[in-house]
Design a protein around this motif. Structure first.
Motif, mmCIF file in Angstrom:
data_model
loop_
_atom_site.group_PDB
_atom_site.id
_atom_site.type_symbol
_atom_site.label_atom_id
_atom_site.label_comp_id
_atom_site.label_asym_id
_atom_site.label_seq_id
_atom_site.Cartn_x
_atom_site.Cartn_y
_atom_site.Cartn_z
ATOM 1 N N PRO A 280 0.838 -1.192 -0.185
ATOM 2 C CA PRO A 280 0.062 0.108 -0.233
ATOM 3 C C PRO A 280 1.003 1.225 -0.069
ATOM 4 O O PRO A 280 0.405 2.309 -0.421
ATOM 5 C CB PRO A 280 -0.701 -0.210 1.408
ATOM 6 N N SER A 281 2.055 1.202 0.487
ATOM 7 C CA SER A 281 2.694 2.334 0.443
ATOM 8 C C SER A 281 3.200 2.778 -0.708
ATOM 9 O O SER A 281 3.649 4.048 -0.990
ATOM 10 C CB SER A 281 4.032 2.259 1.433
ATOM 11 N N PHE A 282 3.293 1.925 -1.839
ATOM 12 C CA PHE A 282 3.761 2.153 -3.027
ATOM 13 C C PHE A 282 2.465 2.654 -4.306
ATOM 14 O O PHE A 282 2.471 2.577 -5.180
ATOM 15 C CB PHE A 282 4.483 1.222 -3.868
ATOM 16 N N PHE A 289 -4.657 7.639 4.054
ATOM 17 C CA PHE A 289 -4.211 6.359 4.429
ATOM 18 C C PHE A 289 -2.542 5.904 3.713
ATOM 19 O O PHE A 289 -1.849 5.487 4.555
ATOM 20 C CB PHE A 289 -4.985 5.274 4.235
ATOM 21 N N THR A 290 -2.424 6.300 2.591
ATOM 22 C CA THR A 290 -1.203 5.906 2.094
ATOM 23 C C THR A 290 -0.147 7.053 2.458
ATOM 24 O O THR A 290 1.115 6.529 3.057
ATOM 25 C CB THR A 290 -1.505 6.074 0.439
ATOM 26 N N LEU A 294 3.363 6.017 4.642
ATOM 27 C CA LEU A 294 4.819 6.226 4.131
ATOM 28 C C LEU A 294 5.303 7.208 5.423
ATOM 29 O O LEU A 294 6.812 6.608 5.423
ATOM 30 C CB LEU A 294 4.493 7.343 2.972
ATOM 31 N N HIS A 295 4.481 7.829 6.170
ATOM 32 C CA HIS A 295 5.323 8.373 7.295
ATOM 33 C C HIS A 295 5.933 7.270 8.172
ATOM 34 O O HIS A 295 7.034 7.214 8.637
ATOM 35 C CB HIS A 295 4.588 9.295 7.896
ATOM 36 N N VAL A 296 4.816 6.218 8.569
ATOM 37 C CA VAL A 296 5.516 5.189 9.209
ATOM 38 C C VAL A 296 6.531 4.281 8.684
ATOM 39 O O VAL A 296 7.302 4.042 9.493
ATOM 40 C CB VAL A 296 4.085 4.048 9.450
ATOM 41 N N ARG A 297 6.494 4.029 7.476
ATOM 42 C CA ARG A 297 7.671 3.652 6.962
ATOM 43 C C ARG A 297 8.960 4.193 7.012
ATOM 44 O O ARG A 297 9.950 3.626 7.289
ATOM 45 C CB ARG A 297 7.345 3.244 5.613
ATOM 46 N N ASP A 298 8.999 5.526 6.718
ATOM 47 C CA ASP A 298 10.167 6.293 6.813
ATOM 48 C C ASP A 298 10.637 6.176 8.357
ATOM 49 O O ASP A 298 11.775 6.201 8.497
ATOM 50 C CB ASP A 298 9.809 7.947 6.340
#
Length: 315
Positions: A280-282, A289-290, A294-298
């Motif tokens: 989902p981040s891509f 939500f996306t 992205l913030h959580v992934r970074d």
């Protein structure tokens, strides 16, 4: 004269039958609904592990598909068998050189087989990859990507837990391979136990998309790095801190690419470059939500990098 319901036994019998039927329907509905909810929530990992236990080298691909549904990703690769099939040569082939040469080339063509690689996402807990020749699964591998999915796996007679057990929990073998690039990295080692292990081979190691991956931190001036091997001192230290997040089991896969260490390419098990674009981040279409993902992934990558820098400073 009107007859009340209390004075009509047939009315009471009919009412009781309908009540009993309603109760039975409710029980059956709840009996089907509860297991379905359990498999999708708290019992998801236990259900997946129960399904994965049924897979073994040699089973049909259709059997795996019945257990887990259709694969999300599929690709093909060409491999070469170690031994040519038994073919009775003709007398002319023995007497004539060019006929023997043509026969040898035909046998070489017969050794080339197409392998179908199929990948299933395991409910965001991991991935299952199978390598099939025709309709038979010759190898399969499991990669965990979550702390919540740490199945117990028997490597020979040693029990490990994916995502928790380290490489040093297994006996050290000479057969290993390591690779590291600007973005991708990985490690694998081969374990073979002969007849007591059913002549199967276990490839255990680290996949960079798996749970708690540890990069090998190779130096470009290492003399053994060009051969995809790790110096003994570095390898012992790496095995002492690296959790196993991927295991591949082979039973009937006899290919030259496995002998040369070229079969798995840049990934033991699931290929990160293939599956990450479905995350989902891509996603191409933007949403709140996306952006939150992205913030959580970074944030996770930053925390992980700080931990690695701190560990390198302590070493």
């Amino acid at each position: 004269m009107r007859h009340s319901a209390a004075m009509n036994p047939w009315y009471n019998t009919t009412l009781n039958v309908w009540q009993l039927a309603s109760v039975l329907v409710a029980v059956v509905t709840i009996g089907k609904w509860i297991p379905a909810v359990w498999r999708r929530t708290l019992g998801r990992r236990w259900h997946l592990i129960a399904q994965l236990r049924k897979i073994a080298p040699g089973v049909r691909h259709d059997y795996v598909e019945d257990l887990l549904g259709e694969p999300k990703w599929q690709s093909t690769m060409t491999c070469t068998r170690l031994a040519a099939p038994d073919v009775e040569p003709t007398e002319a082939a023995w007497k004539s050189f060019w006929k023997a040469k043509a026969k040898e080339e035909d046998e070489q063509d017969d050794r080339d087989v197409e392998i179908t690689v199929r990948t299933w996402p395991l409910a965001r807990l991991g991935y299952l990859v199978t390598w099939s020749e025709k309709d038979a699964v010759v190898m399969y591998g499991i990669t965990t990507t979550s702390w919540w999915f740490r199945p117990r796996v028997l490597v020979g007679s040693t029990r490990i837990r994916l995502g928790k057990s380290i490489l040093a929990d297994l006996d050290r073998t000479e057969e290993h391979r390591v690779w590291q690039g600007n973005r991708r990295y990985g490690y694998l080692e081969e374990h073979d136990f002969g007849n007591p292990g059913g002549y199967r081979r276990w490839y255990v190691g680290v996949n960079d998309i798996g749970y708690r991956p540890v990069p090998p931190m190779l130096d470009w001036d290492d003399t053994e790095t060009e051969l995809n091997r790790m110096p003994d001192a570095k390898r012992d230290g790496y095995r002492a801190i690296s959790p196993i997040n991927t295991v591949v089991i082979s039973g009937i896969a006899l290919y030259e690419e496995l002998q040369r260490g070229e079969f798995f390419g840049m990934s033991l098990g699931v290929d990160q470059d293939m599956v990450r674009l479905s995350d989902p981040s891509f996603r191409v279409f933007d949403s709140r939500f996306t952006r939150a993902r992205l913030h959580v992934r970074d944030w996770r990558w930053e925390r992980r990098r700080n931990r690695l820098d701190k560990r390198a400073g302590q070493a």
